[in-house]
Design a protein around this motif. Structure first.
Motif, short mmCIF file in Angstrom:
data_model
loop_
_atom_site.label_atom_id
_atom_site.label_comp_id
_atom_site.label_asym_id
_atom_site.label_seq_id
_atom_site.Cartn_x
_atom_site.Cartn_y
_atom_site.Cartn_z
N PHE A 49 70.59 -29.03 122.65
CA PHE A 49 71.70 -29.59 123.44
C PHE A 49 72.24 -30.82 122.76
N ASP A 50 71.09 -31.54 122.08
CA ASP A 50 71.45 -32.71 121.27
C ASP A 50 72.21 -32.58 119.95
N PHE A 51 71.99 -31.40 119.37
CA PHE A 51 72.54 -31.05 118.18
C PHE A 51 74.09 -30.51 118.52
N ILE A 52 74.35 -29.89 119.53
CA ILE A 52 75.61 -29.34 119.82
C ILE A 52 76.55 -30.56 120.40
N ALA A 53 75.76 -31.58 120.93
CA ALA A 53 76.65 -32.65 121.43
C ALA A 53 77.32 -33.52 120.42
N GLU A 54 76.41 -33.54 119.20
CA GLU A 54 77.05 -34.09 118.00
C GLU A 54 78.40 -33.46 117.52
N LYS A 55 78.85 -32.49 117.69
CA LYS A 55 79.93 -31.50 117.39
C LYS A 55 81.06 -32.07 117.96
N GLU A 56 82.23 -32.10 117.26
CA GLU A 56 83.53 -32.24 117.91
C GLU A 56 84.24 -31.08 118.54
N ALA A 57 83.79 -30.01 118.25
CA ALA A 57 84.31 -28.86 118.87
C ALA A 57 83.30 -27.71 118.70
N LEU A 58 83.37 -26.52 119.47
CA LEU A 58 82.44 -25.47 119.24
C LEU A 58 82.78 -24.24 119.97
N SER A 59 83.13 -22.84 119.33
CA SER A 59 83.61 -21.99 119.86
C SER A 59 82.73 -21.31 120.52
N GLU A 60 83.03 -20.20 121.66
CA GLU A 60 82.16 -19.43 122.10
C GLU A 60 81.17 -18.63 121.07
N GLU A 61 81.92 -18.15 120.22
CA GLU A 61 81.26 -17.50 119.17
C GLU A 61 80.06 -18.30 118.27
N ASP A 62 80.38 -19.74 118.20
CA ASP A 62 79.26 -20.39 117.52
C ASP A 62 78.16 -20.64 118.78
N ALA A 63 78.34 -20.77 120.00
CA ALA A 63 77.40 -20.94 120.85
C ALA A 63 76.38 -19.54 121.13
N ILE A 64 77.25 -18.71 120.95
CA ILE A 64 76.52 -17.21 121.04
C ILE A 64 75.54 -17.06 119.87
N GLU A 65 75.74 -17.63 118.83
CA GLU A 65 74.79 -17.73 117.75
C GLU A 65 73.58 -18.05 118.14
N PHE A 66 73.46 -19.30 118.86
CA PHE A 66 72.24 -19.96 119.42
C PHE A 66 71.67 -19.08 120.52
N LEU A 67 72.56 -18.69 121.27
CA LEU A 67 72.23 -18.15 122.77
C LEU A 67 71.41 -16.68 122.43
N GLU A 68 72.04 -16.07 121.34
CA GLU A 68 71.37 -14.48 120.97
C GLU A 68 70.04 -14.83 120.53
N GLN A 69 69.58 -16.22 119.77
CA GLN A 69 68.17 -16.34 119.07
C GLN A 69 67.46 -16.49 120.55
N ILE A 70 67.89 -17.28 121.47
CA ILE A 70 67.06 -17.56 122.63
C ILE A 70 66.74 -16.38 123.30
N LEU A 71 67.79 -15.49 123.57
CA LEU A 71 67.65 -14.11 124.02
C LEU A 71 66.52 -13.13 123.37
N LYS A 72 66.49 -13.23 122.07
CA LYS A 72 65.42 -12.31 121.27
C LYS A 72 64.28 -12.96 121.66
N GLY A 73 63.92 -14.23 121.51
CA GLY A 73 62.75 -14.72 121.77
C GLY A 73 62.31 -14.28 123.27
N VAL A 74 63.11 -14.39 123.96
CA VAL A 74 62.93 -14.15 125.66
C VAL A 74 62.37 -12.65 125.86
N ALA A 75 63.37 -11.83 125.10
CA ALA A 75 63.07 -10.32 125.08
C ALA A 75 61.82 -10.08 124.72
N TYR A 76 61.42 -10.81 123.44
CA TYR A 76 60.09 -10.53 122.96
C TYR A 76 59.17 -10.88 123.95
#
Length: 425
Positions: free
Chosen positions: A146-173
């Motif tokens: 969240f600190d990393f994202i807060a430093e950005k000026e803009a972020l698309s859903e596609e960019d956010a999904i890149e992080f969320l997908e990794q979280i989901l892979k770890g949780v699925a495992y």
């Protein structure tokens, strides 16, 4: 606080397809995702060592401190590899109020030994003595997502999904191994490194995690109010779906900069969670895609059996578009950065305020410990607790005793336990 008893296999709770089908009907597609980036667990990877940790590791600077110990950077002498050493004070006897219960630390070690995945913090070594346990963990340098994202000026859903997908892979495992984290929140989602093109997510802090055995029921009142599921507050059986509710809350916050159930007090927040009522305010979600809202809706469901599993999330069309139109929609949609930056600033302030006020309040209570001098009060700087003036070893010891006493007090059901020491601050 936990209970055990006969029950259906919780690992299969909430297993349903986003299209209404069953897990069994999905066949090979599910299997491919479950084993994506999977690595073989070696049960002998980590055994308890009873020698002095300094014989094998060079201890370097402190990275953080908490209720029952501290985290130090360390270097393995034989390889030159850097790690994070988590030094945890344990109770010398059952009646002691100082330190963490040894069984609790051993449970965390047992769980980490079973998890070998790119998106989960890795355990490298464990040292044990009568009064202390030391966990040698992967060194995570990138800070909180969240600190990393807060430093950005803009972020698309596609960019956010890149992080969320990794979280989901770890949780699925985790969930395929019948392990639930039970404390998924922004503070426990880190980046291995941040100054790289595609930062890697690391899920940390498995102090509340549980192995959900077949035929058993697990109940607990632990967690952080705005991220816990209704079944935690209602003291009902918990399982992998409990983590999925937390992911729904995290996704809502990520897209909007608002917490769906946050109230003025913890009591109000818990009431909102139990009610399960939230909304997508058009003013806040005007740049949010309908697929993203659908993704959240299928997670923030009161009945755990109705929630998507982590595997189902990974094949939801918001994460894995079925056609070009869906892909284009999410690339054109964006998160509300103005609100998100405000949320993250409030979150960091609240964390710092809670830690310092609790410490200073307890250290003034003569019944708990000798009062500190005024000039020895603590303040919060960055991610670490630091003294306003050089503290003696006595003062540090006093602070740890106060914090230990604080966590050892019996907790009322409505006041849920907040997490202690972060694994890699």
């Amino acid at each position: 606080m936990a209970e055990s008893g006969r029950a259906p296999d919780p690992a299969n709770m909430g297993v349903r397809s986003p299209n209404g089908g069953s897990k069994s009907s999905q066949g090979e597609e599910y299997e491919d995702i479950i084993h994506l980036e999977d690595e073989v667990f070696n049960p002998n990877m980590t055994s308890f060592k009873h020698e002095n940790v300094e014989d094998l590791y060079e201890l370097l600077e402190k990275l953080g401190s908490g209720h029952f110990g501290e985290v130090k950077k360390c270097k393995e002498k034989s390889t030159g590899t850097y790690y994070a050493g988590k030094f945890i004070k344990t109770r010398k006897c059952k009646g002691s109020r100082l330190g963490l219960d040894r069984d609790q630390v051993e449970r965390e070690v047992f769980i980490l030994q079973q998890l070998e995945h790119p998106n989960i913090m890795r355990l490298h070594d464990v040292f044990a003595s009568k009064a202390e346990m030391v966990l040698i963990l992967e060194l995570i340098r990138g800070g909180e997502l969240f600190d990393f994202i807060a430093e950005k000026e803009a972020l698309s859903e596609e960019d956010a999904i890149e992080f969320l997908e990794q979280i989901l892979k770890g949780v699925a495992y985790m969930h395929t191994r019948s392990i639930a984290h039970f404390d998924l929140k922004p503070e426990n989602i880190m980046l291995l490194q941040k100054d790289v093109p595609h930062p890697k997510i690391k899920i940390i802090d498995f102090g509340l995690a549980q192995k959900i055995e077949d035929g058993t029921v697990f109940k607990s009142l632990c967690g952080t109010p705005q991220y816990i599921a209704p079944e935690v507050i209602n003291y009902e059986p918990l399982g992998p779906p409990t983590d999925m509710w937390s992911i729904g809350v995290i996704t809502y916050i990520l897209l909007s900069g608002l917490s769906p159930f946050q109230g003025e007090t913890d009591q109000e927040t818990l009431t909102n969670v139990v009610a399960g009522s939230y909304e997508f305010d058009d003013r806040i979600f005007k740049q949010t895609s309908e697929l993203a809202k659908d993704f959240i809706r299928q997670l923030l469901l009161k009945d755990p059996r109705d929630r998507m599993t982590a595997v189902e999330c990974l094949i939801h069309p918001w994460i894995k578009p079925l056609n070009r139109k869906q892909a284009v929609n999410r690339s054109r949609s964006s998160i509300n950065m103005k609100n998100f930056k405000k949320f993250n600033a409030r979150r960091k302030w609240k964390l710092s305020y809670n830690m310092v006020s609790a410490c200073n309040r307890l250290c003034r209570m003569k019944l708990l410990c000798n009062p500190m001098k005024d000039e020895e009060e603590l303040f919060y700087s960055g991610d670490l607790l630091r003294p306003t003036s050089p503290l003696t070893e006595r003062s540090n010891k006093t602070r740890r005793q106060c914090e230990s006493d604080q966590e050892d007090e019996k907790t009322k059901p409505v006041t849920l336990l907040r997490r202690r020491l972060s694994s890699c601050s």
